[in-house]
Motif scaffolding. Structure first.
Motif, short mmCIF file in Angstrom:
data_model
loop_
_atom_site.label_atom_id
_atom_site.label_comp_id
_atom_site.label_asym_id
_atom_site.label_seq_id
_atom_site.Cartn_x
_atom_site.Cartn_y
_atom_site.Cartn_z
N LEU A 101 0.93 -1.31 -0.02
CA LEU A 101 -0.04 0.16 0.03
C LEU A 101 0.84 1.31 -0.14
O LEU A 101 0.32 2.33 -0.27
N ASP A 102 2.21 1.04 0.04
CA ASP A 102 3.05 2.17 0.02
C ASP A 102 2.92 3.22 1.08
O ASP A 102 2.66 4.44 0.92
N ILE A 103 2.53 2.74 2.34
CA ILE A 103 2.53 3.63 3.56
C ILE A 103 3.24 4.78 3.72
O ILE A 103 2.98 5.83 4.31
N ASP A 104 4.63 4.24 3.63
CA ASP A 104 5.62 5.52 3.67
C ASP A 104 5.31 6.64 2.74
O ASP A 104 5.63 7.83 3.07
N PHE A 105 5.03 6.37 1.61
CA PHE A 105 4.72 7.43 0.65
C PHE A 105 3.50 8.20 1.24
O PHE A 105 3.33 9.69 1.28
N ILE A 106 2.56 7.54 1.61
CA ILE A 106 1.40 8.22 1.89
C ILE A 106 1.62 8.93 3.23
O ILE A 106 1.00 10.23 3.60
N SER A 107 2.44 8.61 4.04
CA SER A 107 2.75 9.39 5.44
C SER A 107 3.37 10.54 4.95
O SER A 107 3.17 11.63 5.69
N ARG A 108 4.41 10.61 3.82
CA ARG A 108 4.81 11.88 3.65
C ARG A 108 4.18 12.60 2.51
O ARG A 108 4.03 14.05 2.93
N ASP A 109 3.08 12.18 1.76
CA ASP A 109 2.36 13.28 0.93
C ASP A 109 1.08 13.68 1.47
O ASP A 109 0.51 14.64 1.11
N LEU A 110 0.50 12.76 2.63
CA LEU A 110 -0.75 13.21 3.16
C LEU A 110 -0.78 14.57 3.68
O LEU A 110 -1.56 15.44 3.17
N PRO A 111 0.23 14.97 4.58
CA PRO A 111 0.41 16.36 5.10
C PRO A 111 0.31 17.65 3.92
O PRO A 111 -0.44 18.41 4.12
N GLN A 112 1.27 17.09 2.76
CA GLN A 112 1.36 18.17 1.95
C GLN A 112 -0.07 18.46 0.82
O GLN A 112 -0.45 19.26 0.67
N LEU A 113 -0.76 17.13 0.92
CA LEU A 113 -2.18 17.18 -0.09
C LEU A 113 -2.96 18.02 0.91
O LEU A 113 -3.67 18.69 0.37
#
Length: 389
Positions: free
Chosen positions: A196-208
């Motif tokens: 699920l690429d959780i590491d990417f989500i954790s980085r991208d979610l605040p910026q989104l």
């Protein structure tokens, strides 16, 4: 002339004999006589009322006119005629400028009604010009709103996907917690995180979320600026306002119209609060900014400067566009005068701007050189003198 007619005249009318003794005074004249300190009902002489040169001039050329003192602090307009064909008698006509005349009340009422109608028509014209300006900017404003709405919509799609992935990971964690040996599911948890690429989500979610918030704030600001710009000041009293806030609000509305052909330079001084009708001044700022942008054919610069001198402030909008020919400078504030092609302007923008600035007891200074650009400076007093209209 029959005495019944003379009684209707609102000037004082007197008939004197050749010896200067009063023969007749109409009702208005009789009332005026009583203002004179030497008035006497039985013997009121012409030479006691008028200067000696009045009688001399009337004898010579048949008439005389001037202002004469008529009691303490009172001046009346006097006309004296020598009736040579009528036994040398004199006709004197007096008009007290301070005396109300029949019909004056009606004229004043008519004037007040016309003034109300004029102000209403002026208000309607101003509102129509505001809406026309918004209409001209409609495509650009729609783009300015559509752009942030577009990426907020896209971000919501990504957010929906991220939330689904996070719930899937949470489900794996819950099953591990309920298992007899949670450590046995560690491999499945790591595999799920990677899949699920959780590491990417954790980085991208605040910026989104930050981008989405900024987009919504951008739309909110544009809508607020449009609302403030297009409202009528009829129900809003003169109040102290921040001209810089008005400038920024107006630039925010017109920016899409300017951004592709002009570089915007700002040089703001320190301005005190100014007593004004801010939405009307915003209309002036918009007209001048749009004119500056339309004067630039390909690429150029628009400079917005402000300053404070004594009891006045100034706002200057300059461009590096085509400039205005000298023979047209005298006409640019005339209603319906425009050098723009059909569909580009109503010819009312500068005329309305001139009226708004004059209403604020200010002035517009113009300096333009053909081929080099134009500079419009709005000068306004800090406080409005006298009563507010």
């Amino acid at each position: 002339m029959p005495t019944s007619v003379l009684s209707c005249i609102e000037e004082g009318v007197y008939l004197y004999g050749g010896d200067g003794r009063l023969l007749y005074a109409n009702p208005t004249g009789d009332a005026l006589q009583r203002l004179h300190p030497t008035w006497a009902a039985d013997a009121y002489r012409l030479d006691a009322l008028l200067p000696a040169q009045a009688l001399e001039q009337a004898e010579t050329i048949g008439r005389w006119r001037d202002q004469v003192a008529f009691g303490e602090g009172t001046q009346v307009a006097a006309r004296l005629y020598r009736l040579a064909a009528d036994d040398g008698r004199y006709l004197l006509v007096l008009q007290d400028p301070a005396r109300p005349r029949r019909g004056d009340d009606e004229l004043l009422q008519r004037h007040r009604e016309l003034n109300v109608r004029f102000n209403a028509a002026q208000e309607q014209l101003l509102q129509a010009e505001k809406l026309a300006s918004i209409g001209q900017l409609a495509a650009g404003v729609a783009h300015e709103i559509n752009n942030p709405i577009g990426y907020v919509h896209s971000n919501l799609g990504s957010l929906q996907e991220y939330v689904g992935n996070l719930f899937a990971l949470i489900d794996v964690y819950e099953r591990a917690l309920r298992a007899d040996d949670p450590q046995a599911m560690r491999a499945e948890i790591d595999a799920t995180r990677e899949r699920l690429d959780i590491d990417f989500i954790s980085r991208d979610l605040p910026q989104l979320l930050t981008e989405s918030r900024q987009g919504i704030e951008r739309v909110t600001r544009i809508v607020r600026d449009l609302r403030d710009f297009s409202r009528s000041d009829r129900e809003h009293a003169w109040r102290l306002a921040d001209l810089h806030a008005g400038l920024e609000s107006t630039i925010n509305i017109v920016w899409n119209e300017l951004r592709y052909k002009a570089t915007l330079e700002k040089d703001y001084g320190t301005l005190p609060m100014v007593e004004c009708l801010q939405s009307e001044l915003n209309q002036v700022f918009m007209n001048l900014l749009l004119n500056a942008g339309q004067a630039i054919e390909t690429q150029g610069t628009i400079a917005v400067r402000t300053g404070h001198e004594g009891e006045e402030v100034w706002v200057e909008i300059a461009d590096t566009g085509n400039g205005i020919p000298a023979e047209m400078l005298q006409r640019i504030f005339d209603p319906f005068f425009t050098t723009k092609p059909v569909g580009k302007g109503t010819g009312l923008g500068l005329s309305i701007s001139y009226g708004i600035v004059a209403k604020h007891h200010g002035r517009i200074e113009v300096d333009s050189t053909p081929g080099a650009g134009s500079r419009f400076r709005i000068v306004l007093p800090l406080r409005q003198p006298g009563a507010h209209a």
